[in-house]
Design an enzyme around this catalytic site. Structure first.
Site, short mmCIF file in Angstrom:
data_model
loop_
_atom_site.label_atom_id
_atom_site.label_comp_id
_atom_site.label_asym_id
_atom_site.label_seq_id
_atom_site.Cartn_x
_atom_site.Cartn_y
_atom_site.Cartn_z
CG HIS A 17 -2.02 1.00 1.18
ND1 HIS A 17 -3.35 0.66 1.28
CD2 HIS A 17 -2.00 2.35 1.01
CE1 HIS A 17 -4.09 1.74 1.21
NE2 HIS A 17 -3.29 2.79 1.04
CG HIS A 19 -1.61 6.30 -2.35
ND1 HIS A 19 -2.78 6.21 -3.07
CD2 HIS A 19 -1.88 5.76 -1.13
CE1 HIS A 19 -3.73 5.66 -2.34
NE2 HIS A 19 -3.20 5.37 -1.14
CG ASP A 21 -1.03 10.35 -6.05
OD1 ASP A 21 -0.87 9.25 -5.51
OD2 ASP A 21 -2.15 10.89 -6.17
N GLY A 179 -9.98 7.66 -1.88
CA GLY A 179 -10.63 8.94 -1.67
C GLY A 179 -11.41 8.93 -0.37
CG HIS A 206 -8.08 3.30 0.09
ND1 HIS A 206 -7.53 2.89 -1.10
CD2 HIS A 206 -7.11 4.01 0.74
CE1 HIS A 206 -6.28 3.32 -1.17
NE2 HIS A 206 -6.00 4.01 -0.07
CD GLU A 209 -7.09 6.24 5.57
OE1 GLU A 209 -6.03 6.84 5.74
OE2 GLU A 209 -7.62 6.09 4.45
CG ASP A 298 -1.46 5.82 3.04
OD1 ASP A 298 -1.84 5.52 1.90
OD2 ASP A 298 -2.17 6.46 3.84
#
Length: 361
Positions: A17, A19, A21, A179, A206, A209, A298
Protein backbone atom coordinates in the site's frame (compact mmCIF):
# COMPACT_ATOMS: atom_id res chain seq x y z
CA UNK A 1 17.68 -9.08 20.32
CA UNK A 2 15.91 -5.89 19.29
CA UNK A 3 16.68 -5.06 15.67
CA UNK A 4 18.63 -1.88 15.03
CA UNK A 5 17.50 0.62 12.42
CA UNK A 6 20.38 -0.42 10.17
CA UNK A 7 19.34 -4.06 10.40
CA UNK A 8 15.72 -3.19 9.64
CA UNK A 9 16.84 -1.29 6.55
CA UNK A 10 18.91 -4.26 5.38
CA UNK A 11 16.26 -7.00 5.67
CA UNK A 12 13.87 -7.68 2.75
CA UNK A 13 10.59 -5.80 2.97
CA UNK A 14 7.31 -6.10 1.08
CA UNK A 15 5.07 -3.10 0.39
CA UNK A 16 1.43 -3.47 -0.68
CA UNK A 17 0.00 0.00 0.00
CA UNK A 18 1.96 2.94 -1.37
CA UNK A 19 0.61 5.82 -3.48
CA UNK A 20 2.76 6.97 -6.39
CA UNK A 21 1.51 10.54 -6.04
CA UNK A 22 2.24 10.44 -2.32
CA UNK A 23 5.90 9.50 -2.57
CA UNK A 24 7.58 12.12 -4.75
CA UNK A 25 10.95 13.54 -3.84
CA UNK A 26 10.54 17.20 -2.80
CA UNK A 27 13.40 18.17 -5.12
CA UNK A 28 11.56 16.59 -8.04
CA UNK A 29 8.38 18.51 -7.22
CA UNK A 30 10.36 21.75 -7.15
CA UNK A 31 11.97 21.05 -10.51
CA UNK A 32 8.82 19.86 -12.28
CA UNK A 33 6.69 22.69 -10.87
CA UNK A 34 9.22 25.20 -12.18
CA UNK A 35 8.96 23.71 -15.66
CA UNK A 36 5.17 24.10 -15.80
CA UNK A 37 4.75 27.24 -13.69
CA UNK A 38 2.82 25.56 -10.91
CA UNK A 39 2.72 27.60 -7.70
CA UNK A 40 3.88 25.74 -4.60
CA UNK A 41 3.41 26.70 -0.93
CA UNK A 42 7.16 27.32 -0.80
CA UNK A 43 9.95 27.42 -3.36
CA UNK A 44 12.65 28.02 -0.76
CA UNK A 45 14.26 24.56 -0.85
CA UNK A 46 13.48 20.88 -1.15
CA UNK A 47 13.83 20.56 2.62
CA UNK A 48 11.36 23.40 3.28
CA UNK A 49 8.91 21.91 0.83
CA UNK A 50 9.21 18.51 2.50
CA UNK A 51 8.51 20.20 5.83
CA UNK A 52 5.37 21.81 4.40
CA UNK A 53 3.98 18.52 3.11
CA UNK A 54 4.58 16.77 6.42
CA UNK A 55 3.02 19.56 8.51
CA UNK A 56 0.04 20.05 6.17
CA UNK A 57 -0.71 16.35 6.27
CA UNK A 58 -0.35 16.17 10.06
CA UNK A 59 -3.82 17.54 10.72
CA UNK A 60 -5.81 14.59 12.06
CA UNK A 61 -8.22 14.89 9.13
CA UNK A 62 -8.27 12.55 6.15
CA UNK A 63 -9.91 15.22 3.99
CA UNK A 64 -7.18 17.79 4.79
CA UNK A 65 -4.55 15.12 4.28
CA UNK A 66 -5.85 14.47 0.78
CA UNK A 67 -5.57 18.16 -0.16
CA UNK A 68 -1.77 17.92 -0.25
CA UNK A 69 -2.08 15.80 -3.38
CA UNK A 70 -3.14 18.85 -5.42
CA UNK A 71 0.53 19.76 -5.75
CA UNK A 72 1.95 16.33 -6.49
CA UNK A 73 -0.72 15.46 -9.06
CA UNK A 74 -0.20 18.84 -10.74
CA UNK A 75 3.39 17.96 -11.69
CA UNK A 76 2.47 14.47 -12.94
CA UNK A 77 0.57 15.36 -16.12
CA UNK A 78 3.05 14.41 -18.86
CA UNK A 79 4.57 11.09 -19.87
CA UNK A 80 8.16 12.18 -19.04
CA UNK A 81 7.10 13.45 -15.61
CA UNK A 82 5.16 10.28 -14.81
CA UNK A 83 8.04 8.08 -15.94
CA UNK A 84 10.51 10.06 -13.84
CA UNK A 85 8.37 9.90 -10.71
CA UNK A 86 7.83 6.16 -11.23
CA UNK A 87 11.54 5.51 -11.77
CA UNK A 88 12.54 7.47 -8.67
CA UNK A 89 9.89 5.65 -6.64
CA UNK A 90 11.44 2.29 -7.49
CA UNK A 91 14.95 3.55 -6.83
CA UNK A 92 13.96 4.89 -3.39
CA UNK A 93 12.15 1.68 -2.41
CA UNK A 94 15.00 -0.55 -3.54
CA UNK A 95 17.47 1.55 -1.56
CA UNK A 96 15.23 1.00 1.48
CA UNK A 97 15.39 -2.79 1.14
CA UNK A 98 11.98 -3.32 -0.47
CA UNK A 99 12.03 -6.45 -2.64
CA UNK A 100 8.41 -6.40 -3.79
CA UNK A 101 6.06 -3.45 -4.11
CA UNK A 102 2.59 -2.70 -5.44
CA UNK A 103 2.30 1.00 -6.21
CA UNK A 104 -1.12 2.53 -6.69
CA UNK A 105 -2.30 5.70 -8.39
CA UNK A 106 -5.41 7.00 -10.18
CA UNK A 107 -4.84 7.26 -13.96
CA UNK A 108 -7.89 9.52 -14.25
CA UNK A 109 -6.01 12.22 -12.31
CA UNK A 110 -3.20 12.45 -14.86
CA UNK A 111 -5.01 13.33 -18.09
CA UNK A 112 -5.28 17.13 -17.75
CA UNK A 113 -2.61 17.76 -20.40
CA UNK A 114 -4.10 15.41 -22.95
CA UNK A 115 -2.71 11.99 -22.08
CA UNK A 116 -5.06 9.07 -22.57
CA UNK A 117 -5.58 6.62 -19.72
CA UNK A 118 -3.59 4.05 -21.67
CA UNK A 119 -0.70 6.49 -22.16
CA UNK A 120 -0.65 7.23 -18.42
CA UNK A 121 -0.28 3.54 -17.57
CA UNK A 122 2.37 3.08 -20.25
CA UNK A 123 4.42 6.00 -18.92
CA UNK A 124 4.31 4.69 -15.36
CA UNK A 125 5.25 1.21 -16.53
CA UNK A 126 8.20 2.57 -18.48
CA UNK A 127 9.38 4.39 -15.37
CA UNK A 128 9.02 1.31 -13.21
CA UNK A 129 11.07 -0.74 -15.66
CA UNK A 130 13.78 1.93 -15.71
CA UNK A 131 13.80 1.95 -11.92
CA UNK A 132 14.10 -1.82 -11.69
CA UNK A 133 17.00 -1.74 -14.15
CA UNK A 134 18.70 0.99 -12.13
CA UNK A 135 18.24 -1.03 -8.94
CA UNK A 136 19.78 -4.09 -10.56
CA UNK A 137 22.74 -1.98 -11.67
CA UNK A 138 23.14 -0.87 -8.06
CA UNK A 139 23.17 -4.49 -6.89
CA UNK A 140 19.58 -4.58 -5.61
CA UNK A 141 16.65 -6.73 -6.68
CA UNK A 142 13.06 -5.51 -6.64
CA UNK A 143 9.79 -6.56 -8.30
CA UNK A 144 7.21 -3.79 -8.83
CA UNK A 145 3.61 -3.92 -10.00
CA UNK A 146 0.96 -1.25 -10.59
CA UNK A 147 -2.43 -1.01 -8.88
CA UNK A 148 -4.85 1.18 -10.83
CA UNK A 149 -7.07 3.27 -8.59
CA UNK A 150 -10.47 4.79 -9.28
CA UNK A 151 -11.57 7.78 -7.22
CA UNK A 152 -14.64 6.86 -5.21
CA UNK A 153 -16.26 10.31 -5.62
CA UNK A 154 -16.03 10.08 -9.43
CA UNK A 155 -17.82 7.79 -11.90
CA UNK A 156 -14.96 6.24 -13.88
CA UNK A 157 -14.47 3.04 -11.90
CA UNK A 158 -15.67 0.72 -14.67
CA UNK A 159 -13.37 2.41 -17.14
CA UNK A 160 -10.40 2.03 -14.78
CA UNK A 161 -11.34 -1.58 -14.01
CA UNK A 162 -11.31 -2.37 -17.73
CA UNK A 163 -7.95 -0.63 -18.01
CA UNK A 164 -6.56 -2.78 -15.19
CA UNK A 165 -7.71 -5.96 -16.92
CA UNK A 166 -6.27 -4.80 -20.25
CA UNK A 167 -2.85 -4.22 -18.63
CA UNK A 168 -2.78 -7.16 -16.20
CA UNK A 169 -0.15 -9.09 -18.18
CA UNK A 170 1.92 -5.95 -18.73
CA UNK A 171 2.69 -4.78 -15.22
CA UNK A 172 -0.70 -4.11 -13.59
CA UNK A 173 -1.51 -6.43 -10.69
CA UNK A 174 -4.93 -5.16 -9.66
CA UNK A 175 -7.47 -2.44 -8.95
CA UNK A 176 -8.35 -0.16 -6.05
CA UNK A 177 -10.72 2.63 -5.10
CA UNK A 178 -9.57 5.54 -2.94
CA UNK A 179 -10.63 8.94 -1.67
CA UNK A 180 -12.79 10.16 1.19
CA UNK A 181 -14.89 7.24 2.51
CA UNK A 182 -17.71 9.15 4.21
CA UNK A 183 -20.58 9.63 1.76
CA UNK A 184 -18.93 7.54 -0.95
CA UNK A 185 -19.51 3.87 -0.08
CA UNK A 186 -17.75 1.21 -2.16
CA UNK A 187 -21.14 -0.10 -3.31
CA UNK A 188 -21.37 2.91 -5.65
CA UNK A 189 -18.83 1.03 -7.77
CA UNK A 190 -20.43 -2.40 -7.56
CA UNK A 191 -20.55 -2.85 -11.33
CA UNK A 192 -16.76 -2.45 -11.53
CA UNK A 193 -16.15 -4.99 -8.78
CA UNK A 194 -18.53 -7.50 -10.34
CA UNK A 195 -16.76 -7.06 -13.67
CA UNK A 196 -13.36 -7.68 -12.05
CA UNK A 197 -14.66 -10.82 -10.37
CA UNK A 198 -15.94 -12.14 -13.69
CA UNK A 199 -12.49 -11.45 -15.16
CA UNK A 200 -10.74 -13.31 -12.32
CA UNK A 201 -8.93 -10.11 -11.42
CA UNK A 202 -7.63 -8.90 -8.06
CA UNK A 203 -8.73 -5.79 -6.19
CA UNK A 204 -8.32 -4.05 -2.87
CA UNK A 205 -10.57 -1.37 -1.40
CA UNK A 206 -9.73 1.54 0.88
CA UNK A 207 -12.02 0.84 3.84
CA UNK A 208 -12.07 1.29 7.59
CA UNK A 209 -9.74 4.29 7.66
CA UNK A 210 -11.87 7.44 7.63
CA UNK A 211 -15.13 5.57 8.20
CA UNK A 212 -16.17 2.64 10.37
CA UNK A 213 -17.40 -0.91 10.20
CA UNK A 214 -20.07 -0.36 7.51
CA UNK A 215 -17.30 0.58 5.06
CA UNK A 216 -15.42 -2.65 5.82
CA UNK A 217 -18.60 -4.76 5.67
CA UNK A 218 -19.58 -3.35 2.29
CA UNK A 219 -16.06 -3.75 0.88
CA UNK A 220 -16.01 -7.42 1.80
CA UNK A 221 -19.56 -8.70 1.69
CA UNK A 222 -20.99 -6.59 -1.12
CA UNK A 223 -17.94 -5.89 -3.26
CA UNK A 224 -15.77 -8.96 -2.61
CA UNK A 225 -12.47 -7.21 -1.82
CA UNK A 226 -9.38 -9.42 -1.76
CA UNK A 227 -7.69 -7.04 0.69
CA UNK A 228 -8.61 -4.03 2.83
CA UNK A 229 -6.72 -0.76 2.44
CA UNK A 230 -6.02 0.21 6.07
CA UNK A 231 -8.94 -1.56 7.79
CA UNK A 232 -7.92 -0.17 11.18
CA UNK A 233 -11.52 0.35 12.27
CA UNK A 234 -12.06 -3.40 12.42
CA UNK A 235 -11.08 -2.96 16.08
CA UNK A 236 -14.52 -1.38 16.61
CA UNK A 237 -15.82 -4.95 16.36
CA UNK A 238 -13.38 -6.29 18.98
CA UNK A 239 -13.93 -6.03 22.74
CA UNK A 240 -11.08 -6.38 25.21
CA UNK A 241 -12.48 -7.16 28.66
CA UNK A 242 -10.98 -6.03 31.95
CA UNK A 243 -9.62 -9.51 32.62
CA UNK A 244 -7.73 -9.48 29.32
CA UNK A 245 -10.05 -11.80 27.43
CA UNK A 246 -11.02 -10.74 23.93
CA UNK A 247 -14.36 -11.10 22.12
CA UNK A 248 -14.61 -10.73 18.35
CA UNK A 249 -17.80 -9.61 16.65
CA UNK A 250 -19.08 -11.42 13.60
CA UNK A 251 -17.38 -9.10 11.09
CA UNK A 252 -14.01 -9.19 12.86
CA UNK A 253 -14.27 -12.97 13.13
CA UNK A 254 -15.00 -13.24 9.43
CA UNK A 255 -12.03 -11.04 8.49
CA UNK A 256 -9.72 -13.14 10.65
CA UNK A 257 -11.18 -16.52 9.67
CA UNK A 258 -10.97 -15.71 5.96
CA UNK A 259 -7.41 -14.36 6.34
CA UNK A 260 -8.37 -11.11 4.63
CA UNK A 261 -5.19 -9.00 4.49
CA UNK A 262 -5.16 -5.65 6.27
CA UNK A 263 -2.93 -3.06 4.61
CA UNK A 264 -1.96 -1.15 7.76
CA UNK A 265 -0.11 2.17 7.45
CA UNK A 266 0.81 3.21 11.01
CA UNK A 267 2.36 6.66 10.46
CA UNK A 268 -0.37 7.71 8.04
CA UNK A 269 -3.11 6.36 10.32
CA UNK A 270 -1.84 8.58 13.15
CA UNK A 271 -1.74 11.62 10.85
CA UNK A 272 -5.30 11.14 9.65
CA UNK A 273 -6.67 10.43 13.12
CA UNK A 274 -7.42 6.76 12.48
CA UNK A 275 -5.06 5.97 15.40
CA UNK A 276 -3.97 8.15 18.31
CA UNK A 277 -0.30 7.10 18.30
CA UNK A 278 1.97 4.32 17.09
CA UNK A 279 1.98 2.79 20.58
CA UNK A 280 -1.84 2.78 20.61
CA UNK A 281 -2.21 1.68 17.00
CA UNK A 282 -4.59 -1.30 16.56
CA UNK A 283 -1.81 -3.18 14.77
CA UNK A 284 -0.52 -4.39 18.14
CA UNK A 285 -3.83 -5.97 19.14
CA UNK A 286 -4.54 -7.31 15.66
CA UNK A 287 -1.14 -8.96 15.42
CA UNK A 288 -1.59 -10.60 18.81
CA UNK A 289 -4.93 -11.96 17.59
CA UNK A 290 -3.26 -13.28 14.42
CA UNK A 291 -5.13 -11.22 11.87
CA UNK A 292 -3.44 -11.11 8.45
CA UNK A 293 -1.68 -7.82 9.18
CA UNK A 294 0.78 -6.14 6.81
CA UNK A 295 2.90 -3.01 7.30
CA UNK A 296 2.91 -0.25 4.68
CA UNK A 297 3.88 3.38 4.06
CA UNK A 298 0.77 4.83 2.34
CA UNK A 299 2.32 8.20 1.38
CA UNK A 300 6.04 8.47 1.99
CA UNK A 301 6.20 12.20 1.27
CA UNK A 302 3.24 13.32 3.39
CA UNK A 303 4.14 11.05 6.30
CA UNK A 304 7.88 11.56 5.80
CA UNK A 305 8.29 7.83 6.18
CA UNK A 306 9.73 4.67 4.66
CA UNK A 307 9.33 0.96 5.28
CA UNK A 308 12.40 1.17 7.50
CA UNK A 309 10.76 4.00 9.48
CA UNK A 310 7.47 2.12 9.82
CA UNK A 311 9.04 -1.12 11.02
CA UNK A 312 11.52 0.62 13.31
CA UNK A 313 8.65 2.51 14.95
CA UNK A 314 6.86 -0.78 15.58
CA UNK A 315 10.01 -2.29 17.06
CA UNK A 316 10.27 0.64 19.44
CA UNK A 317 6.56 0.74 20.32
CA UNK A 318 5.88 -2.98 20.73
CA UNK A 319 9.30 -4.53 21.29
CA UNK A 320 9.10 -6.57 18.10
CA UNK A 321 12.06 -8.69 17.06
CA UNK A 322 13.23 -10.21 13.79
CA UNK A 323 10.65 -13.00 13.99
CA UNK A 324 7.85 -10.43 14.16
CA UNK A 325 9.22 -8.44 11.22
CA UNK A 326 9.54 -11.65 9.24
CA UNK A 327 5.91 -12.48 10.07
CA UNK A 328 4.72 -9.10 8.76
CA UNK A 329 6.83 -9.49 5.63
CA UNK A 330 5.69 -13.01 4.79
CA UNK A 331 2.08 -11.97 5.46
CA UNK A 332 2.48 -9.23 2.85
CA UNK A 333 4.14 -11.49 0.30
CA UNK A 334 1.43 -14.13 0.76
CA UNK A 335 -1.15 -11.40 0.14
CA UNK A 336 0.44 -9.90 -2.97
CA UNK A 337 -1.45 -9.83 -6.26
CA UNK A 338 1.23 -11.95 -7.88
CA UNK A 339 1.00 -15.55 -9.13
CA UNK A 340 1.45 -18.13 -6.38
CA UNK A 341 4.72 -19.56 -7.67
CA UNK A 342 6.26 -16.10 -7.93
CA UNK A 343 5.16 -15.23 -4.39
CA UNK A 344 6.57 -18.50 -3.09
CA UNK A 345 9.89 -17.91 -4.85
CA UNK A 346 10.36 -14.53 -3.16
CA UNK A 347 9.41 -15.97 0.23
CA UNK A 348 11.67 -19.03 -0.04
CA UNK A 349 14.59 -17.54 -1.93
CA UNK A 350 14.74 -13.97 -0.63
CA UNK A 351 12.82 -13.35 2.60
CA UNK A 352 13.37 -16.53 4.61
CA UNK A 353 17.14 -16.85 3.96
CA UNK A 354 17.76 -13.23 4.96
CA UNK A 355 15.87 -13.56 8.23
CA UNK A 356 17.31 -17.01 8.95
CA UNK A 357 20.79 -15.55 8.85
CA UNK A 358 19.80 -13.09 11.58
CA UNK A 359 17.68 -15.41 13.70
CA UNK A 360 20.10 -18.34 13.55
CA UNK A 361 23.10 -16.13 14.07
Amino acid sequence: MEPTREQVRAVPKVLLHDHLDGGLRPATILELSGEIGHELPTHESAEALGDWFASAADSGSLERYLETFDHTVAVMQTAPALARVARECVEDLAADGVVYAEIRYAPEQHVEEGLSLDEVVAAVQAGFEEGVAAAVSAGRTIVVRQLLTAMRHQARSMEIAELAVAWRDRGVAGFDIAGAEAGYPPTRHLDAFEYLQRENSHFTIHAGEGFGLPSIWQAIQWCGADRLGHGVRIVDDITVHDDGTVALGRLASYVRDQRIPLEMCPASNVQTGAATSIAEHPIGLLKSLRFRVTVNTDNRLMSRTSMTDEMTALVEAFGYGFADLRWFTINAMKSAFLPFDERLAIIDQVIKPAYAALLDG
